[in-house]
Design a protein around this motif. Structure first.
Motif, PDB file in Angstrom:
ATOM      1  N   LEU A   6       0.831  -1.207   0.000  1.00 34.57           N
ATOM      2  CA  LEU A   6       0.000   0.000   0.000  1.00 34.57           C
ATOM      3  C   LEU A   6       0.866   1.258   0.000  1.00 34.57           C
ATOM      4  O   LEU A   6       0.646   2.184  -0.792  1.00 34.57           O
ATOM      5  CB  LEU A   6      -0.936   0.001   1.208  1.00 34.57           C
ATOM      6  CG  LEU A   6      -1.977  -1.118   1.275  1.00 34.57           C
ATOM      7  CD1 LEU A   6      -2.688  -1.095   2.613  1.00 34.57           C
ATOM      8  CD2 LEU A   6      -2.958  -1.039   0.120  1.00 34.57           C
ATOM      9  N   ILE A   7       1.860   1.284   0.881  1.00 31.83           N
ATOM     10  CA  ILE A   7       2.740   2.449   0.978  1.00 31.83           C
ATOM     11  C   ILE A   7       3.559   2.615  -0.303  1.00 31.83           C
ATOM     12  O   ILE A   7       3.754   3.733  -0.788  1.00 31.83           O
ATOM     13  CB  ILE A   7       3.635   2.341   2.228  1.00 31.83           C
ATOM     14  CG1 ILE A   7       2.763   2.447   3.489  1.00 31.83           C
ATOM     15  CG2 ILE A   7       4.717   3.418   2.225  1.00 31.83           C
ATOM     16  CD1 ILE A   7       3.465   2.016   4.763  1.00 31.83           C
ATOM     17  N   SER A   8       4.019   1.507  -0.877  1.00 35.01           N
ATOM     18  CA  SER A   8       4.785   1.575  -2.131  1.00 35.01           C
ATOM     19  C   SER A   8       3.941   2.134  -3.265  1.00 35.01           C
ATOM     20  O   SER A   8       4.424   2.923  -4.084  1.00 35.01           O
ATOM     21  CB  SER A   8       5.328   0.196  -2.503  1.00 35.01           C
ATOM     22  OG  SER A   8       6.268  -0.232  -1.553  1.00 35.01           O
ATOM     23  N   GLU A   9       2.676   1.731  -3.334  1.00 34.02           N
ATOM     24  CA  GLU A   9       1.789   2.269  -4.363  1.00 34.02           C
ATOM     25  C   GLU A   9       1.619   3.777  -4.189  1.00 34.02           C
ATOM     26  O   GLU A   9       1.710   4.537  -5.158  1.00 34.02           O
ATOM     27  CB  GLU A   9       0.422   1.587  -4.312  1.00 34.02           C
ATOM     28  CG  GLU A   9      -0.557   2.174  -5.306  1.00 34.02           C
ATOM     29  CD  GLU A   9      -1.945   1.554  -5.250  1.00 34.02           C
ATOM     30  OE1 GLU A   9      -2.871   2.229  -5.745  1.00 34.02           O
ATOM     31  OE2 GLU A   9      -2.117   0.438  -4.734  1.00 34.02           O
ATOM     32  N   LEU A  10       1.390   4.201  -2.957  1.00 36.21           N
ATOM     33  CA  LEU A  10       1.230   5.628  -2.702  1.00 36.21           C
ATOM     34  C   LEU A  10       2.510   6.385  -3.058  1.00 36.21           C
ATOM     35  O   LEU A  10       2.461   7.433  -3.709  1.00 36.21           O
ATOM     36  CB  LEU A  10       0.837   5.874  -1.244  1.00 36.21           C
ATOM     37  CG  LEU A  10      -0.573   5.405  -0.867  1.00 36.21           C
ATOM     38  CD1 LEU A  10      -0.776   5.485   0.635  1.00 36.21           C
ATOM     39  CD2 LEU A  10      -1.637   6.192  -1.619  1.00 36.21           C
ATOM     40  N   TYR A  11       3.659   5.836  -2.665  1.00 39.34           N
ATOM     41  CA  TYR A  11       4.947   6.475  -2.973  1.00 39.34           C
ATOM     42  C   TYR A  11       5.135   6.611  -4.483  1.00 39.34           C
ATOM     43  O   TYR A  11       5.518   7.659  -4.978  1.00 39.34           O
ATOM     44  CB  TYR A  11       6.090   5.676  -2.353  1.00 39.34           C
ATOM     45  CG  TYR A  11       7.441   6.297  -2.606  1.00 39.34           C
ATOM     46  CD1 TYR A  11       7.943   7.272  -1.749  1.00 39.34           C
ATOM     47  CD2 TYR A  11       8.201   5.930  -3.708  1.00 39.34           C
ATOM     48  CE1 TYR A  11       9.177   7.856  -1.992  1.00 39.34           C
ATOM     49  CE2 TYR A  11       9.425   6.513  -3.957  1.00 39.34           C
ATOM     50  CZ  TYR A  11       9.916   7.479  -3.094  1.00 39.34           C
ATOM     51  OH  TYR A  11      11.126   8.064  -3.342  1.00 39.34           O
ATOM     52  N   ARG A  12       4.845   5.538  -5.205  1.00 37.69           N
ATOM     53  CA  ARG A  12       4.965   5.554  -6.667  1.00 37.69           C
ATOM     54  C   ARG A  12       4.115   6.662  -7.274  1.00 37.69           C
ATOM     55  O   ARG A  12       4.486   7.286  -8.270  1.00 37.69           O
ATOM     56  CB  ARG A  12       4.542   4.200  -7.234  1.00 37.69           C
ATOM     57  CG  ARG A  12       4.673   4.121  -8.765  1.00 37.69           C
ATOM     58  CD  ARG A  12       3.863   2.997  -9.365  1.00 37.69           C
ATOM     59  NE  ARG A  12       2.446   3.313  -9.237  1.00 37.69           N
ATOM     60  CZ  ARG A  12       1.506   2.439  -8.935  1.00 37.69           C
ATOM     61  NH1 ARG A  12       1.804   1.174  -8.723  1.00 37.69           N
ATOM     62  NH2 ARG A  12       0.248   2.807  -8.846  1.00 37.69           N
ATOM     63  N   ASP A  13       2.971   6.929  -6.630  1.00 34.72           N
ATOM     64  CA  ASP A  13       2.056   7.952  -7.128  1.00 34.72           C
ATOM     65  C   ASP A  13       2.369   9.348  -6.581  1.00 34.72           C
ATOM     66  O   ASP A  13       1.579  10.281  -6.766  1.00 34.72           O
ATOM     67  CB  ASP A  13       0.610   7.567  -6.791  1.00 34.72           C
ATOM     68  CG  ASP A  13       0.156   6.340  -7.570  1.00 34.72           C
ATOM     69  OD1 ASP A  13       0.816   5.970  -8.571  1.00 34.72           O
ATOM     70  OD2 ASP A  13      -0.860   5.743  -7.176  1.00 34.72           O
ATOM     71  N   GLY A  14       3.512   9.486  -5.892  1.00 36.08           N
ATOM     72  CA  GLY A  14       3.947  10.796  -5.422  1.00 36.08           C
ATOM     73  C   GLY A  14       3.497  11.181  -4.026  1.00 36.08           C
ATOM     74  O   GLY A  14       3.757  12.293  -3.578  1.00 36.08           O
ATOM     75  N   VAL A  15       2.830  10.292  -3.334  1.00 33.61           N
ATOM     76  CA  VAL A  15       2.352  10.589  -1.977  1.00 33.61           C
ATOM     77  C   VAL A  15       3.502  10.392  -0.985  1.00 33.61           C
ATOM     78  O   VAL A  15       4.169   9.363  -1.007  1.00 33.61           O
ATOM     79  CB  VAL A  15       1.166   9.667  -1.604  1.00 33.61           C
ATOM     80  CG1 VAL A  15       0.717   9.899  -0.172  1.00 33.61           C
ATOM     81  CG2 VAL A  15       0.020   9.857  -2.584  1.00 33.61           C
ATOM     82  N   ARG A  16       3.711  11.396  -0.136  1.00 38.06           N
ATOM     83  CA  ARG A  16       4.780  11.314   0.867  1.00 38.06           C
ATOM     84  C   ARG A  16       4.257  11.434   2.290  1.00 38.06           C
ATOM     85  O   ARG A  16       5.012  11.340   3.241  1.00 38.06           O
ATOM     86  CB  ARG A  16       5.835  12.406   0.624  1.00 38.06           C
ATOM     87  CG  ARG A  16       6.516  12.315  -0.745  1.00 38.06           C
ATOM     88  CD  ARG A  16       7.305  11.016  -0.894  1.00 38.06           C
ATOM     89  NE  ARG A  16       8.010  10.933  -2.158  1.00 38.06           N
ATOM     90  CZ  ARG A  16       7.527  10.347  -3.257  1.00 38.06           C
ATOM     91  NH1 ARG A  16       6.328   9.795  -3.249  1.00 38.06           N
ATOM     92  NH2 ARG A  16       8.236  10.301  -4.362  1.00 38.06           N
ATOM     93  N   ASP A  17       2.950  11.642   2.432  1.00 33.77           N
ATOM     94  CA  ASP A  17       2.312  11.791   3.741  1.00 33.77           C
ATOM     95  C   ASP A  17       1.150  10.803   3.794  1.00 33.77           C
ATOM     96  O   ASP A  17       0.208  10.897   2.998  1.00 33.77           O
ATOM     97  CB  ASP A  17       1.835  13.234   3.899  1.00 33.77           C
ATOM     98  CG  ASP A  17       1.300  13.561   5.285  1.00 33.77           C
ATOM     99  OD1 ASP A  17       0.920  12.649   6.036  1.00 33.77           O
ATOM    100  OD2 ASP A  17       1.237  14.764   5.608  1.00 33.77           O
ATOM    101  N   VAL A  18       1.229   9.853   4.736  1.00 33.03           N
ATOM    102  CA  VAL A  18       0.202   8.821   4.875  1.00 33.03           C
ATOM    103  C   VAL A  18      -0.286   8.839   6.320  1.00 33.03           C
ATOM    104  O   VAL A  18       0.527   8.871   7.249  1.00 33.03           O
ATOM    105  CB  VAL A  18       0.751   7.421   4.516  1.00 33.03           C
ATOM    106  CG1 VAL A  18      -0.377   6.385   4.534  1.00 33.03           C
ATOM    107  CG2 VAL A  18       1.448   7.433   3.163  1.00 33.03           C
ATOM    108  N   ARG A  19      -1.598   8.794   6.504  1.00 34.68           N
ATOM    109  CA  ARG A  19      -2.190   8.875   7.838  1.00 34.68           C
ATOM    110  C   ARG A  19      -3.132   7.702   8.058  1.00 34.68           C
ATOM    111  O   ARG A  19      -3.677   7.136   7.111  1.00 34.68           O
ATOM    112  CB  ARG A  19      -2.920  10.202   8.009  1.00 34.68           C
ATOM    113  CG  ARG A  19      -1.964  11.385   7.787  1.00 34.68           C
ATOM    114  CD  ARG A  19      -2.636  12.724   7.845  1.00 34.68           C
ATOM    115  NE  ARG A  19      -1.664  13.762   7.480  1.00 34.68           N
ATOM    116  CZ  ARG A  19      -1.879  15.053   7.571  1.00 34.68           C
ATOM    117  NH1 ARG A  19      -3.041  15.499   8.024  1.00 34.68           N
ATOM    118  NH2 ARG A  19      -0.943  15.918   7.212  1.00 34.68           N
ATOM    119  N   ILE A  20      -3.315   7.373   9.332  1.00 32.53           N
ATOM    120  CA  ILE A  20      -4.178   6.247   9.705  1.00 32.53           C
ATOM    121  C   ILE A  20      -4.629   6.468  11.136  1.00 32.53           C
ATOM    122  O   ILE A  20      -3.967   7.180  11.897  1.00 32.53           O
ATOM    123  CB  ILE A  20      -3.430   4.900   9.528  1.00 32.53           C
ATOM    124  CG1 ILE A  20      -4.382   3.705   9.606  1.00 32.53           C
ATOM    125  CG2 ILE A  20      -2.278   4.776  10.518  1.00 32.53           C
ATOM    126  CD1 ILE A  20      -3.756   2.398   9.128  1.00 32.53           C
TER     127      ILE A  20
END
Length: 177
Positions: free
Chosen positions: A118-132
């Motif tokens: 999940l984090i790798s997909e977000l990173y690939r798409d340019g996301v650098r901030d993930v919250r939960i």
């Protein structure tokens, strides 16, 4: 060796996803955790996530054993944090919501690879901030979140009977060049 991967959820996955939610609800109940004990998450929420392209499923040998949703911010509940987001409440981020492994995936040590995907997909798409966020009594999920690099940031309040949730954030910093 089993074939394990994460893919976007599809409409035909809804029954398997609902079974995962039912199993997670029962597991949380058996642990005396008052999370997911109402009607939410429900089938309309799952169908909306799939239609919007937010749902992800973890598969093992073609069988759906886990689910999560990657939701772009802003999340209205995350705006009123008792604490502090590293990048501020208005920063661009994604939230991981409705994360669960079903009975078929429990005990197979799939949580870390699922989070990594999940984090790798977000990173690939340019996301650098993930919250939960998670329930204060859900020690298992707190361990999972922290062991995947998320740091505690405070408390958010949802629109549920037991509304207080512990909020976490992962900021993926780029290495210095």
């Amino acid at each position: 060796m089993p074939v394990i991967f994460v893919r976007p959820g599809r409409p035909e996955d809804v029954p398997a996803i609902m079974a995962i939610i039912a199993g997670a609800r029962a597991f949380l109940h058996s642990q005396h955790i008052d999370q997911w004990q109402g009607s939410y998450p429900n089938q309309p929420a799952v169908e909306e996530d799939i239609a919007a392209g937010h749902n992800r499923v973890l598969t093992v040998d073609g069988k759906v054993v886990g689910m999560a949703s990657l939701i772009p911010g802003p999340d209205p509940y995350y705006k009123c944090l008792e604490g502090k987001w590293t990048n501020g409440a208005e920063a661009a981020y994604y939230a991981i919501h409705r994360f669960a492994l079903g009975d078929a995936g429990r005990g197979l040590h799939l949580t870390r690879p699922f989070f990594t995907a999940l984090i790798s997909e977000l990173y690939r798409d340019g996301v650098r901030d993930v919250r939960i966020d998670t329930h204060a009594d859900n020690k298992i999920m707190q361990h999972v979140v922290k062991s995947n690099g998320f740091a505690p940031r405070g408390i958010v309040y949802l629109d549920e009977p037991v509304a207080e949730r512990l909020a976490y954030q992962l900021v993926i910093d780029e290495p210095a060049k």
